[in-house]
Design a protein around this motif. Structure first.
Motif, PDB file in Angstrom:
ATOM      1  N   UNK A   1      14.564 -30.491  11.163  1.00 43.55           N
ATOM      2  CA  UNK A   1      15.264 -29.541  11.850  1.00 43.55           C
ATOM      3  C   UNK A   1      15.421 -28.339  11.473  1.00 43.55           C
ATOM      4  N   UNK A   2      15.224 -27.809  10.536  1.00 45.61           N
ATOM      5  CA  UNK A   2      15.227 -26.438  10.149  1.00 45.61           C
ATOM      6  C   UNK A   2      13.800 -25.758  10.731  1.00 45.61           C
TER       7      UNK A   2
ATOM      8  N   UNK B   1      14.001 -18.467  16.773  1.00 53.68           N
ATOM      9  CA  UNK B   1      14.722 -17.338  17.239  1.00 53.68           C
ATOM     10  C   UNK B   1      13.844 -16.305  17.766  1.00 53.68           C
ATOM     11  N   UNK B   2      13.853 -16.177  19.139  1.00 54.49           N
ATOM     12  CA  UNK B   2      13.159 -15.093  19.550  1.00 54.49           C
ATOM     13  C   UNK B   2      13.643 -13.780  19.352  1.00 54.49           C
ATOM     14  N   UNK B   3      12.930 -12.473  19.739  1.00 53.76           N
ATOM     15  CA  UNK B   3      13.330 -11.212  19.619  1.00 53.76           C
ATOM     16  C   UNK B   3      14.612 -10.950  20.547  1.00 53.76           C
ATOM     17  N   UNK B   4      14.481 -11.426  21.658  1.00 49.24           N
ATOM     18  CA  UNK B   4      15.278 -11.211  22.747  1.00 49.24           C
ATOM     19  C   UNK B   4      16.769 -11.920  22.347  1.00 49.24           C
ATOM     20  N   UNK B   5      16.710 -13.015  21.772  1.00 47.82           N
ATOM     21  CA  UNK B   5      17.828 -13.590  21.331  1.00 47.82           C
ATOM     22  C   UNK B   5      18.405 -12.610  20.081  1.00 47.82           C
TER      23      UNK B   5
ATOM     24  N   UNK C   1      17.697  -9.969   8.855  1.00 48.67           N
ATOM     25  CA  UNK C   1      19.125 -10.672   8.625  1.00 48.67           C
ATOM     26  C   UNK C   1      19.560 -10.875   9.684  1.00 48.67           C
ATOM     27  N   UNK C   2      19.579 -10.326  10.992  1.00 48.62           N
ATOM     28  CA  UNK C   2      19.838 -10.891  12.179  1.00 48.62           C
ATOM     29  C   UNK C   2      19.111 -12.197  12.385  1.00 48.62           C
ATOM     30  N   UNK C   3      18.086 -12.084  12.480  1.00 48.30           N
ATOM     31  CA  UNK C   3      17.019 -13.206  12.692  1.00 48.30           C
ATOM     32  C   UNK C   3      17.587 -14.388  11.782  1.00 48.30           C
ATOM     33  N   UNK C   4      17.624 -14.143  10.608  1.00 48.72           N
ATOM     34  CA  UNK C   4      18.256 -15.236   9.486  1.00 48.72           C
ATOM     35  C   UNK C   4      19.343 -15.808   9.942  1.00 48.72           C
ATOM     36  N   UNK C   5      20.429 -14.947  10.113  1.00 50.92           N
ATOM     37  CA  UNK C   5      21.643 -15.475  10.406  1.00 50.92           C
ATOM     38  C   UNK C   5      21.843 -16.495  11.806  1.00 50.92           C
ATOM     39  N   UNK C   6      20.912 -16.047  12.620  1.00 47.65           N
ATOM     40  CA  UNK C   6      20.873 -16.606  14.165  1.00 47.65           C
ATOM     41  C   UNK C   6      20.209 -18.001  13.888  1.00 47.65           C
ATOM     42  N   UNK C   7      19.115 -17.838  13.070  1.00 49.14           N
ATOM     43  CA  UNK C   7      18.433 -18.950  12.772  1.00 49.14           C
ATOM     44  C   UNK C   7      19.244 -20.227  12.217  1.00 49.14           C
TER      45      UNK C   7
END
Length: 627
Positions: A165-166, A171-175, A593-599
């Motif tokens: 699942x992971x 996560x896109x850059x726009x997200x 960090x934003x990507x990691x948390x959102x992911x």
């Protein structure tokens, strides 16, 4: 029928019959008494969740909640948190996920299972798997190796499914940018607090207090209570009866010789020149050249520790980059390969890891050393004495437990066997205060009926046999017993109502005024918070999600929140002061960090959606009282 068997199980014939019944159950595929319908909490697509499974999971959850909430954890909070359902749902979800993993052809090989168990630190001595420690810990958990390995295999299957699942979520850059703009926006507001405690002149009459009790009597319900007696068998009390001779020490040493092998270690210092993981090749090369320059200074004789203090990006630079002694497997591979290839006093070329470039100086090499039996003797004696004392304690507990089949009154049994019997006062599910793991004791006791005797339970490092003496169910106490408590509750409610009324009247007053009138007459009443973000506590107010959400809805065109907002300290009237948009240059710094948390959030959402879908299609039956 079972009670009859229990009362008459003293004879070897009855014990033999009981054993025969267990064997028949196992060979029929029914399992054991634990997995019979009577001991079943839930059935999930034909798989049983037993009382034993549930009780152990519940005890772990209670310990976590006790640590989290401390003395605030009571029956009402447990009911509000719906702990029973939480624990059972987690067990059900795990069954479904493991089943889905098998359906998707995931498998756990015997070698994978063995390797995973050998890597569990609790089963290791000095970093090496120890069979005796494994057996001892499973024994203290009252689990057989087969039971534990089945649980571990289930956990590994679920981990493989989670990994799939992971890997499927991105996560896109726009997200990430949208989340950044949402999270990093900040607002400054003004507020007036209407605090209930300032209303001191509220004195309700006795008839009002009585009426309030009648309307809210359920909220004064007492927690259920249990009183118990128990035998406790502590291994510490049996240490004096244990004698370990040299032959036992030698035998243990030969069987566990690998446990007394001190592996090779290196003592080193390092200097880190950090490099962002997503850095451009030109940046990586520039950092390498910087590291090379520092390496040359070190090789020319400059003090390495002083260079580390001046140039290193590692938090340990203040102690000269000293890492102490470490084994090869304790460091990331490129670092450890370099460190273990050096002799004492040598300095490495720059070594690249995911953290950046390292310069390493080895200060001392401790070669692998096999301890002699003489060197290991003290620790071996301690281990053997602990194991033997635990065995003696458990054997005596088992002897008393067997005797309880003939005599199901622990007081009489204790008198006849000259074993100290302990008795508690009435206690809640949090357990009595003089036990090392009171919540676990409480969980066992609350699952027993009056006069019922528990199995041998491991609580802390001791073995217990518990018998419930009396139970008091939850009850609404007489008014006179709680009159002053009710009065205090009514006063708090009337104060809160008054604060709310005054806050709402103030909002209405502000809505009826022009902007200039607000500035002239109301501004002195307001306090400014200063800027805060959505995920931050509001300065001078605290963590108040409703107030924070409302604040971010306000604008310069619509500055007043048109309702009074309830917070922990009272009712707030808030109005907009200023908004600050995020600094986009900070996005590059926070993007990782934003990507990691959102992911992580998206992975959890995907997993939850899968579980919800599996539950919809599953055949799940839950025992009454656990829904």
């Amino acid at each position: 029928m079972l009670q009859t068997l229990r009362q008459n199980a003293g004879s070897w014939i009855i014990k033999f019959l009981l054993l025969a019944i267990v064997v028949v159950f196992i060979f029929w595929g029914v399992g054991s008494f634990k997995s019979s319908n009577e001991g079943r909490v839930a059935l999930v697509n034909g798989q049983t969740i037993t009382y034993d499974d549930y009780n152990k999971a519940y005890a772990v959850q209670m310990e976590n909640l006790k640590y989290q909430f401390g003395d605030q954890l009571d029956e009402r909070l447990l009911e509000m948190l719906n702990v029973k359902s939480q624990v059972l749902n987690e067990l059900i979800n795990n069954k479904l996920l493991a089943e889905e993993a098998l359906r998707m052809n995931f498998d756990v090989s015997p070698q994978e299972l063995v390797d995973s168990i050998r890597k569990i630190p609790a089963f290791q001595v000095k970093g090496v798997f120890n069979p005796d420690r494994y057996a001892m810990i499973l024994n203290s958990m009252r689990r057989s190796p087969g039971e534990f390995e089945a649980l571990q295999k289930e956990a590994l299957l679920i981990a493989k499914l989670r990994s799939l699942i992971a890997d499927s979520v991105h996560v896109s850059e726009a997200e990430a940018l949208e989340r950044f703009q949402y999270q990093d926006a900040s607002v400054d507001i003004e507020y007036v607090l209407f605090e209930p405690l300032v209303y001191k002149d509220i004195t309700p009459k006795d008839e009002e207090v009585k009426a309030y009790f009648e309307e809210n009597k359920e909220s004064y319900t007492t927690e259920p209570l249990v009183m118990a007696r128990y035998f406790r068998f502590s291994p510490d009390e049996y240490r004096s009866k244990v004698s370990i001779d040299d032959e036992q020490v030698n035998e243990y040493y030969l069987e566990h010789k690998e446990s007394f092998l001190d592996p090779k270690t290196v003592e080193a210092r390092h200097i880190l020149i950090s490099v962002p993981r997503d850095a451009e090749p030109a940046v990586v090369e520039a950092k390498r050249l910087q590291a090379e320059k520092i390496m040359n200074m070190a090789k020319e004789g400059k003090d390495f520790a002083e260079l580390a203090k001046k140039h290193s990006d590692d938090p340990g630079k203040e102690n000269g980059g000293f890492l102490g002694a470490f084994r090869k497997e304790q460091m990331v591979q490129p670092f450890s390969e370099a460190a273990f290839s050096l002799n004492a006093g040598e300095i490495s070329a720059p070594v690249q890891t995911q953290f950046g470039w390292h310069i390493i100086k080895v200060e001392k090499v401790n070669e692998e050393k096999q301890k002699t039996v003489e060197e290991a003797a003290d620790s071996i004696r301690q281990t053997l004495a602990s194991n033997e004392a635990e065995t003696l304690a458990y054997n005596e507990a088992e002897s008393l437990y067997d005797a309880s089949f003939d005599n199901d009154d622990l007081k009489n049994l204790g008198d006849s066997k000259s074993v100290k019997l302990w008795e508690t006062e009435f206690f809640t599910r949090q357990g009595p205060g003089n036990i090392s793991e009171p919540v676990k004791f409480g969980t066992v006791a609350f699952n027993l009926e009056n006069n019922e005797i528990s199995q041998i339970e491991t609580i802390g490092s001791d073995f217990f046999i518990i018998q419930v003496m009396d139970k008091k169910p939850s009850a609404i106490p007489p008014f006179d017993e709680v009159k002053e408590k009710v009065r205090a509750g009514l006063i708090r409610e009337l104060q809160t109502q008054k604060a709310k009324t005054d806050a709402e009247a103030f909002v209405a007053e502000l809505k009826g005024k022009t902007g200039s009138e607000k500035t002239d007459k109301q501004e002195p009443l307001f306090n400014a918070t200063g800027y805060f973000k959505r995920n931050q506590a509001i300065p001078s107010i605290g963590n108040e999600k409703e107030i924070s959400d409302a604040a971010f809805m306000l604008t310069s065109d619509k500055p007043l929140c048109e309702k009074a907002l309830k917070g922990a300290k009272g009712y707030y009237v808030i109005q907009f002061k200023e908004r600050k948009i995020p600094d986009m240059s900070a996005f590059e710094l926070e993007k990782k960090d934003m990507n990691k948390n959102l992911l992580r959030e998206k992975q959890m959402e995907t997993l939850n959606a899968l579980v919800e879908n599996l539950r919809k299609k599953a055949d799940i039956s839950i025992k009454e009282g656990f829904n």
